[in-house]
Design an enzyme around this catalytic site. Structure first.
Site, PDB file in Angstrom:
ATOM      1  N   ASP A 235       0.873  -1.161   0.000  1.00 31.78           N
ATOM      2  CA  ASP A 235       0.000   0.000   0.000  1.00 31.78           C
ATOM      3  C   ASP A 235       0.920   1.223   0.000  1.00 31.78           C
ATOM      4  OD1 ASP A 235      -2.074   1.772   0.041  1.00 31.78           O
ATOM      5  OD2 ASP A 235      -3.130   0.876   1.730  1.00 31.78           O
TER       6      ASP A 235
HETATM    7  C1  BGC Z   1      -4.967   3.364   0.052  1.00 32.98           C
HETATM    8  C2  BGC Z   1      -5.033   2.371  -1.096  1.00 32.98           C
HETATM    9  C3  BGC Z   1      -4.829   3.090  -2.398  1.00 32.98           C
HETATM   10  C4  BGC Z   1      -3.495   3.832  -2.349  1.00 32.98           C
HETATM   11  C5  BGC Z   1      -3.191   4.601  -3.618  1.00 32.98           C
HETATM   12  C6  BGC Z   1      -3.716   4.216  -0.003  1.00 32.98           C
HETATM   13  O1  BGC Z   1      -3.740   5.227   0.950  1.00 32.98           O
HETATM   14  O2  BGC Z   1      -5.031   2.674   1.286  1.00 32.98           O
HETATM   15  O3  BGC Z   1      -6.259   1.703  -1.097  1.00 32.98           O
HETATM   16  O4  BGC Z   1      -4.865   2.198  -3.469  1.00 32.98           O
HETATM   17  O5  BGC Z   1      -3.530   4.764  -1.272  1.00 32.98           O
HETATM   18  O6  BGC Z   1      -4.054   5.679  -3.771  1.00 32.98           O
END
Ligand code: BGC
Length: 840
Positions: A235
Site C-alpha cells: 500500500d
Molecule cells: C490506500 C489504497 C490506495 C493507495 C493509492 C492508499 O492510501 O489505502 O487503497 O490504493 O492509497 O491511492
C-alpha cells in the site's frame, strides 16, 4: 515455473526468464520500486514498457488526480455487493478494464475485500460485506471481469485493514480461526477462483508483523498454499524496511521515487544482508505482471487487443447498477397499494415534495483514494424532473444541511492554478475545474518540482445567491486567502495528524465570510507555499479552496420543508452522510445522520403519511424514524447516474433488487463490534468468528433494524421446494441445492435465493474438542432468480465443501466436520422459507 503455467503462460514464463537473465542487480532493484506516484520504470534494454497503476475500485482515475481527466463513476462497492450478482460484477470489471485502457492504465488498485467487521470502519463503503463468502463471490467476479479486459488488479488490503484508526501502524491481533475463516477467506476465494495478477499488502500489522513483511501470510499462505503467482505491491508508503520487505515477499514498493527498494535494496544485497535470489524472485513476478499486461515486447499479453471487451456503455451500466443495488428496506401500504413504486397518476394532485441537501447534490462516492471525477452527475432532482410525466409538480426544499463544513469550490467558480518560482516567475499552470490542487508526482506541463515555490489558485466567483458566503482552506504550509480584495487568512497551517495524506483528506478550516451579491463576479485567490518534505517519496502538492453558501436559519429550513411536504401528494426526503463522516483516513465516531436530518424526517413524516426516505450513504446509519415513514429506500453512494437510477426505482421502471450485504443495527450500541481504536498500538479482534449476523444470531437481546440479506423488491416470492443432491466432498462440493421459487406478485422481478447452512446442535456427551465452536449458521451459497408474474423458476446452487470445514489450528489444516446439518433457503437471514436436512 508456477503450477498452473500452461500454453501461452508457459511461453510467457520463458520470455520472462530470458528478460530476467539480461538484467543486472541495479536494474532488477529499480524495477521493484515506483519511479513516481503510480508507475514503474521502463527498461529499454529488455524492451519493457512502464507499468501504470491507478485507483479503483468504482472507476479508474488515471495518473492525474483531477477533474480535468474525467472517469465513469460507478456506485460504491457496498452497492455492488448489494446486488448479490456476480454476473453484474463481472460486467463492471469489464467496463473498468475498458476505462483503464482509455487512460493508459495497466493495473487497477482494486477490489477492496476487507470485511465489515464494525460499522464504524471509515472505508466500510469501499468494502463489500460482513460475510466472507459473499465478499469472495463478488470479488472473484469483479477480478475476472477486469482481467477479461487484459488489465491487472491488486486485491486489497491483504489483510486485516478493516478500520482506519492508526492504520499505518496498528497491530491487529487476530486468532487463527478468525483469520482463516473470515479475513483471509475472500482473498483465498479470489486467488483460487480468478488468478489475480496482484495483491496489495496492507499498512497494518497482523499478530505483530507488518503486512509488508509478513513471510508467513505472504510466502506461506498466499503463495505457498494458494499458488498465487502474481505480484504483491505495498500500500502507498506502507513498506518501511528494505530487508524486512524483501524477506517478507513484497515485490513492489510504492510510491517512488524514494522507496526502500531501488538502490537501497541493491546495497543490501551487496552488503550480504539479503540473497540476490529474493530479488530475482520478485523481479520475475514483476516481469510476469508486465508481460501479462502486454508491456514486454515480443511476448503475448494475457489478452490480445482484439479479444478485449469494448464498446461497454459506462453511463448505462452505472445507471443499471445503481438501480439494481437499491435496497427497499420498508414499503408500507398507503391507500390501495404500497407506496412504492409511485403511481404517476396519483401524483398529478399535489405532486412530489423533494427534500434534502443530497436531493440537489447527491453524495455519489466515498472519500479518499476511491475518488474519481465523472464528467457529469445526475442529481435526484434532475433525474426525477426528467422522468416525471408533464403535469406532475416537483417542489424542492433543502430542509436541513447535513454539512456544517465547507466543500471544495464548485459551481460559480472559474479557476486556474498558476505555479511560480521563488522570484515570482511563472513556471506554468492549468485550469482547475474544482478548487482542488492534487498533484501527486505529476505536475502541470513544464513545471519542475525543484523550482516550484508557490501555487496560486485564482480566478473569479459568481454567486448564485446574495449573502455572507463562507470561504476556507484545506492543506498545510503557508496559505494566503483573498476574496473580493479582502484578506481572509494569511498564515501557516500545520499538519495535525502526521498522516502523509493530510493535505488531501484533512480537516477543512473556515477562514471567514464575505458579503456577496448574486450574479456579481468577484476575484478570489488562494496562494499556497506548499511544504516539500524531504521524507515524502513523491513530488506532491495538495491544497483546496473551500466555499460554503450563506448559512440559512435551520429552523426556517425545517418549516419550509414541512410546508412543502404538507402540500404534496408524496414527500421524498433524501438523507445523506458527508465527506467528513465516511472517508478513508479516519473511522466514524457514531452512526447518526449529520445535522438535523433525523428531525427533518420526523417532521415531514408527521405531516405527510406518504413519506419516502432515500438513504444516501455507503454504510449503515441509524434510522430512528424508520417505523414512522411509509418507505425507506437505501441508495448507497450511487455513482454518477444517481438521480436517473433513483427515478427509475421510485417510478417503477426498475425494481430495487438489492439485498443488504451487511446487517444494519438500530443503534450503534447494539452493534456487536464497535471497538476500532487500538490501545498502545494494538487492536485485539476479541470477538473471534463472531462478526455481523454470526454475532447477532448468537446473543439474546436487540434485533437489528434490518437483517443481513434483507430487501423487499416490488414483487412477492413463494419458496416451493428445496431439494438437495448429495455432492462429493472429495471433489469440493458438499451438496447441490435445487430451489424452486414462484413469483406470486403482479410484476416481473428478481429474487436473491440465499442458502444458509446450520450445524445440528452438538449431541449429548460430545466433547468440545471434537466439535469446535461454530456460528449458528452461515451463508453457503446464493443465486439470482428472475421470473415473470406467476412464473416458477428453479435455481441450482452448489454448496462448497469449505462450508462444512473449520480451520484446525493445531493441525494447521482445514478440517471437514462430517455430521448433520440443516440447509435453509431464505429470502433473507431473518426470513427463512424452506429447509432440508443434510448428512455430510
Ligand atoms: C490506500 C489504497 C490506495 C493507495 C493509492 C492508499 O492510501 O489505502 O487503497 O490504493 O492509497 O491511492
Amino acid at each position: 515455473m508456477t503450477p498452473y503455467a500452461q500454453g501461452a503462460d508457459a511461453e510467457r514464463e520463458r520470455a520472462v526468464g530470458e528478460a530476467l537473465g539480461k538484467l543486472d542487480l541495479a536494474a532488477k532493484t529499480r524495477l521493484l520500486a515506483g519511479q513516481d506516484m503510480w508507475t514503474l520504470p521502463a527498461l529499454g534494454e529488455i524492451g519493457l514498457g512502464s507499468l501504470v497503476m491507478s485507483d479503483g475500485p468504482i472507476g479508474v482515475r488515471g495518473r492525474r488526480w483531477t477533474a480535468e481527466d474525467p472517469s465513469v463513476a460507478l456506485p460504491s462497492p457496498t452497492a455492488l455487493a448489494a446486488t448479490w450478482d456476480p454476473a453484474l460484477a463481472r460486467r463492471v470489471g469489464r467496463l473498468l478494464a475498458q476505462e483503464a485502457h482509455r487512460k493508459g492504465v495497466h493495473v487497477l488498485l482494486a477490489p477492496t475485500v476487507n470485511l465489515h467487521r464494525s460499522p464504524l470502519g471509515g472505508r466500510h463503503f469501499e468494502a463489500y460485506s460482513e460475510d466472507p463468502y459473499l465478499t469472495g463471490a463478488i470479488g472473484t467476479a469483479y477480478v475476472l471481469g477486469v482481467q477479461d479486459g487484459g488489465v491487472g488488479v491488486t486485491v486489497k488490503h491483504f489483510t486485516g485493514n478493516d478500520a482506519e484508526t492508526e492504520r499505518f501502524t496498528v497491530d491487529n491481533r487476530i486468532g487463527g480461526r478468525a483469520l482463516r475463516e473470515l479475513y483471509l477467506a475472500p482473498f483465498e476465494a479470489i486467488v483460487t477462483g480468478a488468478r489475480p495478477w496482484g495483491v496489495m499488502a496492507a499498512y497494518n500489522a497482523v499478530n505483530g508483523v507488518p503486512m509488508t513483511e509478513h513471510e508467513t501470510l505472504v510466502g506461506g499462505v498466499l503463495r505457498g498454499e494458494w499458488g498465487f503467482d502474481g505480484v504483491v505491491v505495498s500500500d502507498w508508503l506502507a513498506a518501511r524496511s528494505t530487508t524486512g520487505a524483501i524477506r517478507g515477499g513484497l515485490d513492489i514498493a510504492m510510491p517512488g521515487p524514494r522507496t526502500v527498494y531501488g538502490e537501497a535494496l541493491a546495497a543490501a544485497v551487496r552488503a550480504g544482508e539479503v540473497p540476490e535470489s529474493l530479488v530475482d524472485d520478485a523481479a520475475r513476478r514483476v516481469l510476469r505482471l508486465c508481460a501479462r499486461a502486454g508491456l514486454l515486447s515480443g511476448t503475448p499479453a494475457a489478452v490480445a487487443v482484439a479479444d478485449r471487451p469494448a464498446g461497454v456503455d459506462g453511463d448505462a451500466l452505472a445507471r443499471e447498477l445503481a438501480a439494481r443495488a437499491c435496497v427497499l428496506l420498508r414499503n408500507e401500504v398507503r391507500g390501495p397499494a404500497r407506496v412504492l413504486p409511485l403511481e404517476a397518476a396519483g401524483l398529478k394532485e399535489g405532486g412530489i415534495a423533494l427534500i434534502g441537501a443530497a436531493a440537489r447534490q447527491a453524495r455519489i462516492l466515498g472519500g479518499g483514494s476511491a475518488q474519481v471525477y465523472p464528467d457529469h452527475v445526475v442529481s435526484p432532482f434532475d433525474g426525477l424532473r426528467a422522468a416525471l410525466p408533464a403535469g406532475v409538480p416537483l417542489r424542492y426544499a433543502l430542509g436541513a444541511d447535513p454539512s456544517a463544513e465547507l466543500a471544495a469550490a464548485g459551481p460559480g467558480f472559474a479557476l486556474r492554478a498558476v505555479v511560480r518560482d521563488a522570484e515570482g516567475r511563472e513556471l506554468g499552470g492549468e485550469p482547475l475545474p474544482g478548487g482542488q490542487v492534487q498533484w501527486l508526482g505529476d505536475l502541470p506541463a513544464g513545471v519542475s518540482y525543484r523550482r516550484l515555490h508557490t501555487v496560486e489558485t485564482c480566478g473569479t466567483f459568481t454567486p448564485r445567491v446574495s449573502g455572507a458566503h463562507r470561504f476556507g482552506t484545506r492543506g498545510t504550509g503557508a496559505l494566503r486567502l483573498t476574496v473580493a480584495g479582502q484578506v481572509l487568512f494569511d498564515g501557516c497551517q500545520r499538519d495535525e495528524n502526521a498522516d502523509p495524506f493530510e493535505a488531501f483528506f484533512g480537516r477543512p478550516t473556515e477562514r471567514g465570510t464575505v458579503w456577496l451579491t448574486a450574479g456579481q463576479p468577484v476575484a478570489v485567490s488562494l496562494l499556497s507555499t506548499p511544504p516539500k518534505p524531504e521524507e515524502l517519496p513523491v513530488e506532491a502538492v495538495g491544497f483546496t479552496l473551500l466555499h460554503g453558501e450563506p448559512e440559512q436559519d435551520s429552523e426556517e429550513l425545517l418549516t419550509e420543508a414541512e410546508e412543502a411536504a404538507r402540500a404534496a401528494h408524496t414527500a421524498v426526503v433524501v438523507v445523506a452522510t458527508t465527506e467528513r463522516v465516511e472517508s478513508e483516513g479516519f473511522d466514524r465516531k457514531d452512526l447518526r445522520l449529520p445535522g438535523r436530518q433525523d428531525e427533518l424526517v420526523a417532521r415531514v413524516a408527521a405531516v405527510n403519511p406518504r413519506t419516502v426516505v432515500v438513504v444516501n450513504s455507503g454504510s449503515p446509519v441509524e434510522l430512528p424514524w424508520r417505523q414512522e415513514v411509509a418507505a425507506v429506500l437505501l441508495a448507497w453512494f450511487p455513482g454518477q447516474e444517481a438521480g436517473a437510477a433513483l427515478a427509475d426505482v421510485l417510478l417503477g421502471a426498475a425494481e430495487p433488487g438489492g439485498r443488504l450485504p451487511t446487517t444494519w443495527p438500530a443503534r450503534l450500541a447494539d452493534a456487536p463490534v464497535s471497538r476500532v481504536v487500538p490501545e498502545d498500538g494494538v487492536l485485539p479482534y476479541d470477538e473471534g468468528l463472531f462478526i455481523g449476523y454470526r454475532a447477532w444470531d448468537r446473543r439474546p437481546g436487540p434485533e437489528p433494524a434490518y437483517a443481513f440479506g434483507h430487501g423487499l423488491g416490488y414483487t412477492e416470492w413463494e419458496y416451493e421446494a428445496l431439494v438437495l443432491d448429495r455432492g462429493d466432498p472429495e471433489e469440493g462440493t458438499l451438496a447441490t441445492a435445487r430451489v424452486t421459487v414462484r413469483n406470486v406478485g403482479a410484476r416481473a422481478g428478481r429474487e436473491v435465493v440465499q442458502l444458509y447452512l446450520a450445524p445440528a446442535p452438538a449431541a449429548r456427551g460430545e466433547r468440545a474438542a471434537e466439535r469446535p465452536e461454530r456460528p449458528g449458521r452461515w451463508l453457503a451459497g446464493f443465486a439470482v432468480a428472475v421470473a415473470a408474474p406467476g412464473a416458477r423458476v428453479e435455481v441450482v446452487v452448489p454448496l462448497p465443501r469449505r462450508a462444512a470445514e473449520v480451520w484446525d489450528e493445531a493441525a494447521a489444516a482445514w478440517r471437514f466436520l462430517a455430521g448433520a446439518y440443516t440447509v435453509t433457503a431464505a429470502h433473507s437471514s431473518s426470513d427463512p422459507r424452506v429447509s432440508a436436512a443434510l448428512s455430510a
